[in-house]
Enzyme design. Structure first.
Site, PDB file in Angstrom:
ATOM      1  N   ASN A  10       6.420  -1.588  -5.087  1.00  0.00           N
ATOM      2  CA  ASN A  10       5.256  -0.784  -4.734  1.00  0.00           C
ATOM      3  C   ASN A  10       4.306  -0.837  -5.928  1.00  0.00           C
ATOM      4  OD1 ASN A  10       3.385   1.108  -3.995  1.00  0.00           O
ATOM      5  ND2 ASN A  10       4.791   2.863  -4.047  1.00  0.00           N
ATOM      6  N   TRP A  11       3.301  -1.686  -5.795  1.00  0.00           N
ATOM      7  CA  TRP A  11       2.395  -1.888  -6.930  1.00  0.00           C
ATOM      8  C   TRP A  11       1.434  -0.720  -7.118  1.00  0.00           C
ATOM      9  CZ3 TRP A  11       0.474  -7.695  -6.230  1.00  0.00           C
ATOM     10  CH2 TRP A  11       1.583  -8.549  -6.326  1.00  0.00           C
ATOM     11  N   LYS A  12       1.334   0.141  -6.125  1.00  0.00           N
ATOM     12  CA  LYS A  12       0.395   1.280  -6.178  1.00  0.00           C
ATOM     13  C   LYS A  12      -1.012   0.762  -6.491  1.00  0.00           C
ATOM     14  CE  LYS A  12       4.298   4.133  -7.361  1.00  0.00           C
ATOM     15  NZ  LYS A  12       4.829   5.344  -7.957  1.00  0.00           N
ATOM     16  N   HIS A  97       4.703   7.905   1.512  1.00  0.00           N
ATOM     17  CA  HIS A  97       5.040   7.955   0.088  1.00  0.00           C
ATOM     18  C   HIS A  97       4.661   9.330  -0.464  1.00  0.00           C
ATOM     19  CE1 HIS A  97       4.984   7.182  -4.200  1.00  0.00           C
ATOM     20  NE2 HIS A  97       5.774   6.165  -3.955  1.00  0.00           N
ATOM     21  N   GLU A  99       3.237  10.214  -3.048  1.00  0.00           N
ATOM     22  CA  GLU A  99       1.869  10.305  -3.585  1.00  0.00           C
ATOM     23  C   GLU A  99       0.860  10.481  -2.454  1.00  0.00           C
ATOM     24  OE1 GLU A  99       2.125   6.746  -5.997  1.00  0.00           O
ATOM     25  OE2 GLU A  99       3.631   7.800  -7.198  1.00  0.00           O
ATOM     26  N   GLU A 169      13.225   8.640  -2.003  1.00  0.00           N
ATOM     27  CA  GLU A 169      12.628   8.670  -3.334  1.00  0.00           C
ATOM     28  C   GLU A 169      12.476  10.107  -3.813  1.00  0.00           C
ATOM     29  OE1 GLU A 169      10.136   4.898  -4.110  1.00  0.00           O
ATOM     30  OE2 GLU A 169       8.873   6.311  -3.061  1.00  0.00           O
ATOM     31  N   GLY A 175       8.331   7.523 -11.436  1.00  0.00           N
ATOM     32  CA  GLY A 175       7.453   7.312 -12.579  1.00  0.00           C
ATOM     33  C   GLY A 175       7.785   8.203 -13.773  1.00  0.00           C
ATOM     34  N   SER A 215      12.170   5.261 -10.511  1.00  0.00           N
ATOM     35  CA  SER A 215      12.554   4.699 -11.811  1.00  0.00           C
ATOM     36  C   SER A 215      13.712   3.706 -11.736  1.00  0.00           C
ATOM     37  CB  SER A 215      12.855   5.824 -12.817  1.00  0.00           C
ATOM     38  OG  SER A 215      11.716   6.637 -12.992  1.00  0.00           O
ATOM     39  N   GLY A 236       8.579   0.913  -8.248  1.00  0.00           N
ATOM     40  CA  GLY A 236       7.184   1.050  -8.660  1.00  0.00           C
ATOM     41  C   GLY A 236       6.918   0.293  -9.946  1.00  0.00           C
ATOM     42  N   GLY A 237       6.919   1.012 -11.063  1.00  0.00           N
ATOM     43  CA  GLY A 237       6.560   0.449 -12.365  1.00  0.00           C
ATOM     44  C   GLY A 237       7.208  -0.891 -12.684  1.00  0.00           C
TER      45      GLY A 237
HETATM   46  P1  PGA Z   1       8.760   4.121  -9.938  1.00  0.00           P
HETATM   47  O1  PGA Z   1       8.023   4.344  -8.521  1.00  0.00           O
HETATM   48  O2  PGA Z   1       9.747   3.005  -9.744  1.00  0.00           O
HETATM   49  O3  PGA Z   1       7.661   3.752 -10.896  1.00  0.00           O
HETATM   50  O4  PGA Z   1       9.427   5.411 -10.286  1.00  0.00           O
HETATM   51  C1  PGA Z   1       8.722   4.285  -7.332  1.00  0.00           C
HETATM   52  C2  PGA Z   1       7.803   4.570  -6.158  1.00  0.00           C
HETATM   53  O5  PGA Z   1       6.954   5.465  -6.277  1.00  0.00           O
HETATM   54  O6  PGA Z   1       7.895   3.922  -5.111  1.00  0.00           O
END
Ligand code: PGA
Length: 252
Positions: A10-12, A97, A99, A169, A175, A215, A236-237
């Site tokens: 997930n590149w956001k 998600h 967010e 999640e 994050g 994470s 994500g990251g």
């Molecule tokens: P993260 O993000 O791996 O940076 O914690 C995961 C996500 O939000 O899908």
């Protein structure tokens, strides 16, 4: 047949088009994917078409949008539709998600409508759920996640539900560098599979891929993925660096 193992990135709201296409191509070049393993790139809307073209035809690599609108089309400034995704052969979408839920106010009803819109357009939803820290501490996280499943997914028929990918999640792990322990992930994944068995049946529950997100890193991926009910990750990251994402893919 064994259920699918999936590593989704997930590149956001990260990467330029140029860097994004290069990242996907670098991953494609070096990824060694087992028989039952596939990779999904969740990229910004502006990158969907180019990344899709960049990775070319593949049964193991897919591109996902990070969101779309539940309406077919019309006066929805700034939004993209299922039909637009279909038009560029994008067959996956990340929905619900945390967010989107927290920053953009998406509620269960809106997410349920998006899930239906995805299924009706033959787009696979990657349905995200997970509790905030306060709920985790209150020990009510199982009922919290159960309600998210019930309200966001359980309106689907058994046939349609079997097309869904789920990502658990926990918000406190996204994050933050704080990962759920393999035992914590396994506990809730198993409970979720139990809920699916109860609502639908054991066969559907056994075939549903439930990914863990929050994470995920090269250092913890193997342990997380070794849990019997963890079928991969939503990353994500660590999906923004080819080397790290590849290490996570190869931990599967
Ligand atoms: P993260 O993000 O791996 O940076 O914690 C995961 C996500 O939000 O899908």
């Amino acid at each position: 047949m064994a259920r699918k193992k999936i590593i989704a990135g997930n590149w956001k709201m990260n990467t330029t088009l140029k860097d994004g296409v290069k990242l996907a191509k670098d991953v494609k070049k070096k990824a060694k994917l087992g028989k039952n393993v596939s990779v999904i790139f969740g990229v910004p809307a502006t990158h969907l078409h180019a990344v899709k073209m960049g990775i070319g035809r593949s049964t193991k690599l897919s591109v996902a949008a990070q969101n779309f609108n539940a309406n077919d089309g019309g006066a929805f400034t700034g939004e993209i539709s299922a039909n637009m995704l279909k038009g560029i052969s994008v067959n996956h979408v990340i929905l619900g998600h945390s967010e989107r839920r927290e920053i953009f106010g998406e509620d269960d009803k809106m997410i349920a409508a998006k899930v239906s819109q995805a299924i009706n357009n033959k787009i696979t939803p990657i349905f995200c759920c997970g509790e905030p820290l306060k709920i985790r501490k209150s020990k009510k996280y199982v009922s919290f996640v159960a309600a998210q499943l019930r309200k966001g997914l359980f309106h689907l028929s058994a046939k349609d539900f079997s097309k869904v990918i789920i990502a658990y999640e926990p918000i406190w792990a996204i994050g933050t560098g704080m990962t759920a322990s393999p035992e914590q992930a396994q506990e809730i994944h198993k409970k979720m599979r139990g809920m699916i068995t109860k609502k639908y049946n054991a066969k559907i529950a056994n075939n549903t891929s439930i990914l863990y997100g929050g994470s995920v890193k090269p250092a913890n991926a193997k342990e997380l993925f070794s849990q019997p009910d963890v079928d991969g990750g939503l990353v994500g990251g660590a999906s923004l660096k080819a080397k790290d994402f590849l290490a996570i893919i190869h931990a599967m």
